[in-house]
Design a protein around this motif. Structure first.
Motif, PDB file in Angstrom:
ATOM      1  N   ARG A   6     -50.436  30.480   0.532  1.00 48.99           N
ATOM      2  CA  ARG A   6     -51.759  29.873   0.403  1.00 48.99           C
ATOM      3  C   ARG A   6     -51.708  28.540  -0.346  1.00 48.99           C
ATOM      4  NH1 ARG A   6     -55.866  33.720   1.257  1.00 48.99           N
ATOM      5  NH2 ARG A   6     -55.157  35.881   1.397  1.00 48.99           N
ATOM      6  N   ILE A   7     -50.528  28.144  -0.776  1.00 48.12           N
ATOM      7  CA  ILE A   7     -50.353  26.932  -1.574  1.00 48.12           C
ATOM      8  C   ILE A   7     -49.622  25.859  -0.764  1.00 48.12           C
ATOM      9  CG2 ILE A   7     -49.343  25.988  -3.701  1.00 48.12           C
ATOM     10  CD1 ILE A   7     -51.667  27.916  -4.172  1.00 48.12           C
ATOM     11  N   TYR A   8     -50.049  24.609  -0.940  1.00 41.42           N
ATOM     12  CA  TYR A   8     -49.445  23.496  -0.206  1.00 41.42           C
ATOM     13  C   TYR A   8     -49.193  22.322  -1.155  1.00 41.42           C
ATOM     14  CZ  TYR A   8     -51.453  26.017   3.779  1.00 41.42           C
ATOM     15  OH  TYR A   8     -51.800  26.978   4.683  1.00 41.42           O
ATOM     16  N   LEU A   9     -48.153  21.557  -0.856  1.00 40.83           N
ATOM     17  CA  LEU A   9     -47.872  20.310  -1.579  1.00 40.83           C
ATOM     18  C   LEU A   9     -47.847  19.199  -0.537  1.00 40.83           C
ATOM     19  CD1 LEU A   9     -47.104  18.726  -4.115  1.00 40.83           C
ATOM     20  CD2 LEU A   9     -44.709  19.334  -3.688  1.00 40.83           C
ATOM     21  N   PHE A  10     -48.770  18.258  -0.673  1.00 43.32           N
ATOM     22  CA  PHE A  10     -48.937  17.204   0.328  1.00 43.32           C
ATOM     23  C   PHE A  10     -48.790  15.833  -0.310  1.00 43.32           C
ATOM     24  CE2 PHE A  10     -52.168  14.351   2.439  1.00 43.32           C
ATOM     25  CZ  PHE A  10     -51.411  14.074   3.570  1.00 43.32           C
ATOM     26  N   GLU A  11     -47.878  15.034   0.206  1.00 41.86           N
ATOM     27  CA  GLU A  11     -47.740  13.657  -0.247  1.00 41.86           C
ATOM     28  C   GLU A  11     -48.482  12.765   0.741  1.00 41.86           C
ATOM     29  OE1 GLU A  11     -44.349  10.270  -1.346  1.00 41.86           O
ATOM     30  OE2 GLU A  11     -43.815  12.017  -0.131  1.00 41.86           O
ATOM     31  N   GLY A  12     -49.554  12.173   0.288  1.00 38.13           N
ATOM     32  CA  GLY A  12     -50.355  11.343   1.176  1.00 38.13           C
ATOM     33  C   GLY A  12     -51.696  11.019   0.565  1.00 38.13           C
ATOM     34  N   LYS A  13     -52.655  10.716   1.424  1.00 35.16           N
ATOM     35  CA  LYS A  13     -53.991  10.294   0.987  1.00 35.16           C
ATOM     36  C   LYS A  13     -54.949  11.472   1.075  1.00 35.16           C
ATOM     37  CE  LYS A  13     -52.949   5.725   2.832  1.00 35.16           C
ATOM     38  NZ  LYS A  13     -53.232   4.725   3.896  1.00 35.16           N
ATOM     39  N   ILE A  14     -55.523  11.841  -0.059  1.00 33.19           N
ATOM     40  CA  ILE A  14     -56.375  13.029  -0.114  1.00 33.19           C
ATOM     41  C   ILE A  14     -57.591  12.892   0.787  1.00 33.19           C
ATOM     42  CG2 ILE A  14     -57.718  12.260  -2.126  1.00 33.19           C
ATOM     43  CD1 ILE A  14     -57.660  15.189  -3.089  1.00 33.19           C
ATOM     44  N   TRP A  15     -58.089  11.655   0.959  1.00 38.54           N
ATOM     45  CA  TRP A  15     -59.291  11.450   1.769  1.00 38.54           C
ATOM     46  C   TRP A  15     -59.014  11.611   3.264  1.00 38.54           C
ATOM     47  CZ3 TRP A  15     -56.940   7.695  -1.234  1.00 38.54           C
ATOM     48  CH2 TRP A  15     -56.280   6.671  -0.562  1.00 38.54           C
ATOM     49  N   ASN A  16     -57.752  11.756   3.652  1.00 42.19           N
ATOM     50  CA  ASN A  16     -57.405  11.965   5.065  1.00 42.19           C
ATOM     51  C   ASN A  16     -57.407  13.440   5.466  1.00 42.19           C
ATOM     52  OD1 ASN A  16     -57.105   9.256   5.489  1.00 42.19           O
ATOM     53  ND2 ASN A  16     -54.891   9.273   5.643  1.00 42.19           N
ATOM     54  N   LEU A  17     -57.481  14.340   4.485  1.00 44.86           N
ATOM     55  CA  LEU A  17     -57.358  15.768   4.792  1.00 44.86           C
ATOM     56  C   LEU A  17     -58.619  16.323   5.448  1.00 44.86           C
ATOM     57  CD1 LEU A  17     -55.521  17.068   1.599  1.00 44.86           C
ATOM     58  CD2 LEU A  17     -54.619  17.009   3.937  1.00 44.86           C
ATOM     59  N   ARG A  18     -58.429  17.004   6.573  1.00 44.00           N
ATOM     60  CA  ARG A  18     -59.527  17.725   7.221  1.00 44.00           C
ATOM     61  C   ARG A  18     -59.543  19.128   6.620  1.00 44.00           C
ATOM     62  NH1 ARG A  18     -61.369  16.158  12.125  1.00 44.00           N
ATOM     63  NH2 ARG A  18     -59.278  15.476  12.771  1.00 44.00           N
ATOM     64  N   ILE A  19     -60.349  19.289   5.593  1.00 45.79           N
ATOM     65  CA  ILE A  19     -60.317  20.475   4.754  1.00 45.79           C
ATOM     66  C   ILE A  19     -61.744  20.740   4.279  1.00 45.79           C
ATOM     67  CG2 ILE A  19     -59.942  19.257   2.561  1.00 45.79           C
ATOM     68  CD1 ILE A  19     -57.736  21.285   1.917  1.00 45.79           C
ATOM     69  N   ASP A  20     -61.995  21.898   3.695  1.00 43.98           N
ATOM     70  CA  ASP A  20     -63.371  22.188   3.283  1.00 43.98           C
ATOM     71  C   ASP A  20     -63.846  21.274   2.157  1.00 43.98           C
ATOM     72  OD1 ASP A  20     -63.617  24.084   5.184  1.00 43.98           O
ATOM     73  OD2 ASP A  20     -63.513  25.817   3.856  1.00 43.98           O
ATOM     74  N   ALA A  21     -62.982  21.008   1.171  1.00 40.63           N
ATOM     75  CA  ALA A  21     -63.403  20.147   0.059  1.00 40.63           C
ATOM     76  C   ALA A  21     -62.205  19.451  -0.572  1.00 40.63           C
ATOM     77  CB  ALA A  21     -64.137  20.960  -1.006  1.00 40.63           C
TER      78      ALA A  21
END
Length: 378
Positions: A64-79
């Motif tokens: 359930r945990i993820y580590l993402f290197e990138g731009k947070i505003w690009n994520l298609r996510i609930d919040a």
């Protein structure tokens, strides 16, 4: 054409143009496109649960945990979580990018909001961003003399964000690095608090989910740690191995490098000298609600003391400059003086016993607060 109607059409055209530009600029990244933390293990077989581990191996939780290197505003996510200032108008760094890509409607909604204090959260719509909601919160300013206050405020920054997501039945949440160079919070120390707070929170609700099969399904179930540079990526990758071990190698790393102080059962920093104290509600010491209220109160006390000390230093520096240059106070200096004056009046209220804050505080906490504020009064 009616001038009002003409203005309305011009405004709609402007908003439409901004929307088109923003949608073109944002390349949405779906949660399903990310590799979860468990799947990033290097092919080593997951180790059995070791009772000696503070944070046991839990493949289901790691998934359930993820580590993402990138731009947070690009994520298609609930919040996504936006770290901003107390009037929610920060146009620098990540916050500035979120405002820019979300479009003018987000700023309009923020304008109608009553601001946000350190550690608190406010939620808005995301407008032109791929995510559904934006949770805005304010990170603490780091002060070496008030480390516990900063740690507690940072803990509640993360916990309150997750609680808000859970309460609003948001299933996925992306967390950016809260600290900034301006606020001086050490990166590694901040990452420790962030990751362990998430671990403790997810442990609690994962357990509830396994019992009832509803708590996580109806609320927060996936958390993404977002970094935007290699330095933070390396720090988070190392610390995630300790707090979310996936295999024997990670478990060994935890045994050898996990700090002795990992907070209480919620990951909140604990000061040992406060473990024995006069209770504000005798007979209810074991009540979780009372305990959490006590912890929040302590954090508020130390945060206020830290602000007083910082304001005192800034005022003295401003006064020295004024006396050196024989100039009148500037508007910024007058604003600082008003802030200090407000804090001074707060002390008077506390001393008169006009606040439940006074009644619930230990003598040592009040003495610490009084010492800092007295310098300002003098």
């Amino acid at each position: 054409m009616d001038p009002l109607q003409a203005f309305s059409q011009e405004w709609q055209s402007l908003v439409g143009g901004v929307a088109a530009a923003a949608q073109k600029a944002v390349e949405a990244v779906d949660l399903e496109a990310l590799r979860n933390w468990q799947s990033e293990a290097e092919g080593e077989e997951a180790g059995a649960t070791d009772s000696a581990l503070v944070f046991p191996v839990d493949p289901e939780l790691n998934g359930r945990i993820y580590l993402f290197e990138g731009k947070i505003w690009n994520l298609r996510i609930d919040a996504i979580v936006n770290t901003t200032n107390e009037i929610m108008s920060d146009r620098t760094g990540v916050s500035g990018q979120i405002l820019q890509h979300a479009g003018p409607q987000l700023e309009e909604e923020i304008y109608q909001t009553d601001g946000c204090r350190t550690g608190e959260c406010r939620m808005t719509r995301a407008y032109l961003l791929p995510c559904k909601k934006v949770i805005h919160t304010v990170g603490p300013r780091y002060n070496e003399r008030y480390v516990t206050a900063a740690e507690s405020a940072l803990h509640y920054f993360y916990r309150n964000s997750m609680e808000m997501a859970l309460e609003n039945k948001l299933s996925s949440l992306a967390l950016s690095c809260v600290y900034t160079e301006r606020k001086g919070y050490p990166r590694r120390e901040a990452a420790h608090i962030a990751i362990r707070t998430v671990r403790r929170f997810m442990e609690q609700f994962s357990a509830a989910s396994r019992r009832s099969n509803s708590a996580l399904e109806a609320g927060l179930s996936h958390v993404v740690f977002v970094v935007d540079n290699v330095k933070d990526l390396e720090i988070y990758r190392e610390l995630l191995r300790m707090y979310f071990p996936r295999n024997r190698s990670d478990a060994q790393l935890q045994k050898e490098n996990l700090p002795a102080d990992v907070g209480n059962e919620k990951g909140e920093p604990v000061v040992q000298e406060r473990q024995v104290r006069i209770s504000a509600m005798p007979g209810h010491e074991d009540d979780p609600t009372v305990q959490e209220g006590e912890s929040r109160r302590v954090a508020e006390t130390e945060t206020l003391a830290g602000k007083v000390a910082g304001a005192d230093q800034d005022l003295k520096a401003a006064t020295t400059i004024r006396e050196t240059e024989h100039a009148d106070f500037s508007s910024a200096e007058k604003e600082l003086i008003e802030t200090v004056d407000t804090l001074s009046r707060a002390l008077i209220v506390l001393k008169r016993g006009q606040s439940s804050f006074l009644q619930k505080s230990s003598p040592k906490e009040l003495q610490m607060l009084a010492t800092g504020l007295s310098k300002v009064i003098e």
